[in-house]
Motif scaffolding. Structure first.
Motif, mmCIF file in Angstrom:
data_model
loop_
_atom_site.group_PDB
_atom_site.id
_atom_site.type_symbol
_atom_site.label_atom_id
_atom_site.label_comp_id
_atom_site.label_asym_id
_atom_site.label_seq_id
_atom_site.Cartn_x
_atom_site.Cartn_y
_atom_site.Cartn_z
ATOM 1 N N MET A 33 0.846 -1.196 0.000
ATOM 2 C CA MET A 33 0.000 0.000 0.000
ATOM 3 C C MET A 33 0.879 1.242 0.000
ATOM 4 O O MET A 33 1.908 1.273 0.674
ATOM 5 C CB MET A 33 -0.855 0.023 1.273
ATOM 6 C CG MET A 33 -1.580 -1.263 1.524
ATOM 7 S SD MET A 33 -1.944 -1.491 3.271
ATOM 8 C CE MET A 33 -3.383 -0.431 3.407
ATOM 9 N N THR A 34 0.466 2.279 -0.722
ATOM 10 C CA THR A 34 1.255 3.511 -0.684
ATOM 11 C C THR A 34 0.369 4.679 -0.260
ATOM 12 O O THR A 34 -0.847 4.681 -0.473
ATOM 13 C CB THR A 34 1.878 3.847 -2.052
ATOM 14 O OG1 THR A 34 0.837 3.957 -3.007
ATOM 15 C CG2 THR A 34 2.867 2.794 -2.487
ATOM 16 N N TYR A 35 1.017 5.653 0.348
ATOM 17 C CA TYR A 35 0.334 6.871 0.777
ATOM 18 C C TYR A 35 1.361 7.975 0.633
ATOM 19 O O TYR A 35 2.370 7.975 1.335
ATOM 20 C CB TYR A 35 -0.081 6.713 2.244
ATOM 21 C CG TYR A 35 -1.213 7.620 2.670
ATOM 22 C CD1 TYR A 35 -1.246 8.955 2.309
ATOM 23 C CD2 TYR A 35 -2.256 7.132 3.452
ATOM 24 C CE1 TYR A 35 -2.281 9.766 2.702
ATOM 25 C CE2 TYR A 35 -3.299 7.935 3.855
ATOM 26 C CZ TYR A 35 -3.309 9.251 3.473
ATOM 27 O OH TYR A 35 -4.341 10.059 3.873
ATOM 28 N N TYR A 36 1.130 8.896 -0.309
ATOM 29 C CA TYR A 36 2.172 9.854 -0.689
ATOM 30 C C TYR A 36 3.467 9.083 -0.929
ATOM 31 O O TYR A 36 3.450 8.084 -1.617
ATOM 32 C CB TYR A 36 2.316 10.974 0.350
ATOM 33 C CG TYR A 36 1.049 11.790 0.419
ATOM 34 C CD1 TYR A 36 0.717 12.647 -0.629
ATOM 35 C CD2 TYR A 36 0.164 11.671 1.482
ATOM 36 C CE1 TYR A 36 -0.472 13.369 -0.605
ATOM 37 C CE2 TYR A 36 -1.013 12.401 1.514
ATOM 38 C CZ TYR A 36 -1.320 13.247 0.457
ATOM 39 O OH TYR A 36 -2.487 13.945 0.484
ATOM 40 N N GLU A 37 4.573 9.480 -0.297
ATOM 41 C CA GLU A 37 5.822 8.779 -0.634
ATOM 42 C C GLU A 37 6.148 7.656 0.348
ATOM 43 O O GLU A 37 7.293 7.221 0.443
ATOM 44 C CB GLU A 37 6.990 9.765 -0.740
ATOM 45 C CG GLU A 37 7.129 10.728 0.402
ATOM 46 C CD GLU A 37 6.234 11.944 0.249
ATOM 47 O OE1 GLU A 37 6.393 12.681 -0.725
ATOM 48 O OE2 GLU A 37 5.365 12.152 1.108
ATOM 49 N N TRP A 38 5.130 7.180 1.054
ATOM 50 C CA TRP A 38 5.362 6.117 2.028
ATOM 51 C C TRP A 38 4.724 4.813 1.567
ATOM 52 O O TRP A 38 3.689 4.823 0.920
ATOM 53 C CB TRP A 38 4.769 6.512 3.382
ATOM 54 C CG TRP A 38 5.401 7.738 3.936
ATOM 55 C CD1 TRP A 38 4.979 9.031 3.740
ATOM 56 C CD2 TRP A 38 6.567 7.821 4.741
ATOM 57 N NE1 TRP A 38 5.820 9.893 4.402
ATOM 58 C CE2 TRP A 38 6.803 9.180 5.012
ATOM 59 C CE3 TRP A 38 7.449 6.866 5.255
ATOM 60 C CZ2 TRP A 38 7.878 9.622 5.779
ATOM 61 C CZ3 TRP A 38 8.516 7.303 6.026
ATOM 62 C CH2 TRP A 38 8.724 8.665 6.284
#
Ligand SMILES: C[S@@+](CC[C@H](N)C(=O)[O-])C[C@H]1O[C@@H](n2cnc3c(N)ncnc32)[C@H](O)[C@@H]1O
Length: 311
Positions: A295-300
């Motif tokens: 899973m990604t969230y912005y650059e994380w």
């Protein structure tokens, strides 16, 4: 008037990922707040810890980027510099420390904390904030104090979302690097039978235990927090292990997680900056884990993983 220790990293040509990493390191060292200055693209494109864009006025391209952090007590700057050395290879950088008087920055900091909806029905609300939930909405009250975990950081949200994805109720959950205790409280609301939260930092455990006071009586009876280095010496068999910690620390969790997780259990990892995903995926594979969901969230990036099936 309270005195704060300000640590400032000054450097040119920092990528957005590097700025994120340094912010994260600051929080791991116990920073109460951080501020990025003179990093035009970063400030233009990146939501800060509170989910808002920085003031573009603090972007002056002629100046090197400054990443400031405020600490209650002077942190171990040698440790910080050692960590930075390997990460900032080929970049000219320096760290300065100074003390500042309180002024209003801390109040300004508190003003940034807003209720943060982190799941379909769950909202993290600062303990001091006057908030009326909508019908069906549930609140978790948190005073982050000096610990990481307000619900606003993308890595915390990734952890919470992954928990919501795999939890069905009745699980034993181990929350490694619990910070303010936030993911333990979230896991309990998603139906965990029992949650153990661990952190290396005694201050974090103090704040997590303090936050337990604001939780429901059911939460008080089913969550415990302890100072511990990852899962060393722990012997609670678990359905789920969640850890939002930096990649180079996370890898030391893999063996113990294997030992403690039930065969169909899930390990949830957060805290991975995009450019470290190859490193973590390689290590997961090496230790016998398979990625079920990325899973990604912005650059994380966050992962839900399970043990590979034998044969
Ligand atoms: C990014 S914070 C995560 C806080 C919270 N779980 C969240 O998701 O918002 C990482 C936490 O891991 C803790 N930590 C770092 N190294 C650790 C270790 N070896 N064992 C246990 N906790 C550790 C830090 O003290 C910090 O509180």
């Amino acid at each position: 008037m309270q005195q704060w220790h300000q640590v400032t990293l000054i450097a040119n040509n920092l990528s957005d990922d590097t700025i994120d990493y340094i912010n994260y390191l600051y929080f791991e060292l116990g920073a109460t707040g951080t501020q990025v200055k003179y990093a035009k693209d970063y400030l233009k494109n990146t939501l800060n810890l509170f989910g808002t864009l920085e003031d573009p006025l603090t972007t002056d391209l002629d100046r090197p980027t400054q990443i400031e952090a405020y600490f209650d007590e002077l942190p171990d700057v040698d440790r910080l510099e050692k960590k930075l050395e390997s990460y900032l290879e080929g970049i000219n950088w320096q760290v300065e420390t100074t003390t500042v008087q309180e002024e209003n920055w801390q109040e300004g900091w508190m003003e940034h904390y807003h209720p943060e909806m982190i799941s379909r029905f769950l909202t993290i609300v600062p303990e001091w904030y006057d908030y009326t939930p909508s019908p069906g909405e549930e609140m978790i009250r948190i005073n982050p104090g000096l610990s990481f975990g307000t619900g606003n950081h993308p890595t915390t949200k990734l952890g919470a979302q992954a928990l919501e994805m795999v939890m069905r109720g009745g699980e034993v959950v181990l929350d490694v690097g619990t910070g303010s205790g936030i993911l333990s409280f979230v896991a309990q609301r998603f139906g965990a039978r029992y949650v153990y939260g661990y952190d290396l930092d005694p201050q974090a455990i103090e704040s997590a235990r303090g936050n337990l006071i604001h939780q429901t009586s059911q939460a008080k009876e089913s969550i415990e927090f302890y100072v511990n280095d990852l899962l060393k010496g722990i012997d609670h068999e678990a359905d789920i292990i969640v850890a939002n910690i930096l990649p180079h620390i996370l890898v030391h969790l893999f063996e113990d997680a294997k030992r403690l997780l039930k065969p169909k259990g899930h390990l949830i990892l957060g805290g991975i900056i995009d450019d470290q995903t190859d490193f973590i995926e390689e290590k997961l594979d090496q230790f016998g884990w398979q990625v079920v969901q990325k899973m990604t969230y912005y650059e994380w990036t966050g992962y839900i993983v399970q043990l590979k099936k034998e044969g």
